[in-house]
Design a protein around this motif. Structure first.
Motif, PDB file in Angstrom:
ATOM      1  N   LEU B  88     -10.927  17.268  -4.520  1.00 12.33           N
ATOM      2  CA  LEU B  88     -10.688  16.030  -3.775  1.00 12.33           C
ATOM      3  C   LEU B  88     -11.896  15.115  -3.888  1.00 12.33           C
ATOM      4  N   CYS B  89     -11.653  13.891  -4.268  1.00 19.41           N
ATOM      5  CA  CYS B  89     -12.674  12.846  -4.243  1.00 19.41           C
ATOM      6  C   CYS B  89     -12.586  12.141  -2.892  1.00 19.41           C
ATOM      7  N   ALA B  90     -13.728  11.884  -2.267  1.00 20.13           N
ATOM      8  CA  ALA B  90     -13.735  11.199  -0.978  1.00 20.13           C
ATOM      9  C   ALA B  90     -14.792  10.112  -1.002  1.00 20.13           C
ATOM     10  N   VAL B  91     -14.470   8.992  -0.393  1.00 24.24           N
ATOM     11  CA  VAL B  91     -15.350   7.822  -0.407  1.00 24.24           C
ATOM     12  C   VAL B  91     -15.531   7.320   1.019  1.00 24.24           C
ATOM     13  N   ASN B  92     -16.775   7.173   1.428  1.00 21.71           N
ATOM     14  CA  ASN B  92     -17.076   6.623   2.761  1.00 21.71           C
ATOM     15  C   ASN B  92     -17.379   5.149   2.621  1.00 21.71           C
ATOM     16  N   THR B  93     -16.605   4.338   3.343  1.00 22.62           N
ATOM     17  CA  THR B  93     -16.752   2.886   3.236  1.00 22.62           C
ATOM     18  C   THR B  93     -17.605   2.316   4.353  1.00 22.62           C
ATOM     19  N   GLY B  94     -18.214   3.201   5.130  1.00 21.55           N
ATOM     20  CA  GLY B  94     -19.074   2.760   6.224  1.00 21.55           C
ATOM     21  C   GLY B  94     -18.562   3.292   7.545  1.00 21.55           C
ATOM     22  N   GLY B  95     -19.464   3.759   8.398  1.00 24.25           N
ATOM     23  CA  GLY B  95     -19.061   4.265   9.698  1.00 24.25           C
ATOM     24  C   GLY B  95     -18.201   5.502   9.582  1.00 24.25           C
ATOM     25  N   PHE B  96     -17.058   5.490  10.281  1.00 27.25           N
ATOM     26  CA  PHE B  96     -16.218   6.678  10.325  1.00 27.25           C
ATOM     27  C   PHE B  96     -15.279   6.793   9.133  1.00 27.25           C
TER      28      PHE B  96
END
Lengths: 114, 110
Positions: B88-96
């Protein structure tokens, strides 16, 4: 050993019942999350918390509630279970303030509503 | 367009080969990028994190990030049958807000 625990591991319940899925972590993480995952599909955020008495709704939260009374405990409650709630529920926690350092997931609860 | 896209696979590689897994994302403001491994019936496990352009290596795993192309990849060298899983690829775009892709299934044939 620091870890994150979910109970029950499997649950089969009838339509209309109220259920609470338990999640506890011993890592001292401030951030905790509930995700729902169906086979072969993306994880969808249900609820999240940044700390005690802080909870927010995610994308799929309309039929469930959470509480965060203690740092280590983040239970998820379905007030009236429906067959559409049948899924895998994953609890996770993370550390870090402005930067997300990635999640530690619990072993999950597989819920079947009949 | 999905926010995080991955080829669902399955990707099949022989034992000892390099497995290359790819991921694209839509939010240019994304700050943190992760690869998780998920065995069948198990929960995801974090294997790599990357925060800046370039390569990040950990043992047999290398994560590569190209923010200009909005592209993240994971290379697994000397692939083993035990590497067979969904990644699984996961990307955090800021905050939660961390967005997960649907994952790529990898099979490593002995």
């Amino acid at each position: 050993e620091a870890d994150i625990y979910q109970t029950p591991r499997y649950l089969v319940i009838g339509t209309g019942k109220k259920i609470t899925l338990e999640c506890s972590q011993t890592m001292g993480h401030d951030k905790m999350y509930w995700y729902q995952q169906d086979p072969g599909m993306e994880l969808h955020l249900i609820h999240y918390s940044y700390g005690v008495n802080s909870t927010e709704k995610g994308d799929l939260s309309s039929e469930s509630t959470v509480s965060r009374i203690r740092t280590e405990h983040f239970p998820l409650t379905l007030e009236s279970a429906r067959p559409s709630h049948t899924s895998q529920y994953l609890c996770a926690s993370s550390n870090g303030d402005r930067v997300d350092y990635g999640y530690t997931f619990g072993s999950g609860t597989r819920l079947t509503v009949v | 367009q999905k926010e995080v896209e991955q080829n669902s696979g399955p990707l099949s590689v022989p034992e000892g080969a390099i497995a290359s897994l790819n991921c694209t994302y839509s939010d240019r403001g994304s700050q943190s990028f992760f690869w998780y491994r998920q065995y069948s019936g198990k929960s995801p496990e974090l294997i790599m994190s990357i925060y800046s352009n370039g390569d990040q290596e950990d043992g047999r795993f290398t994560a590569q990030l190209n923010k200009a192309s909005q592209y993240v990849s994971l290379l697994i060298r000397d692939s083993q049958p035990s590497d067979s899983a969904t990644y699984l690829c996961a990307v955090n775009t800021g905050g939660f807000k961390t967005i997960f892709g649907a994952g790529t299934r990898l099979f490593v044939k002995a």
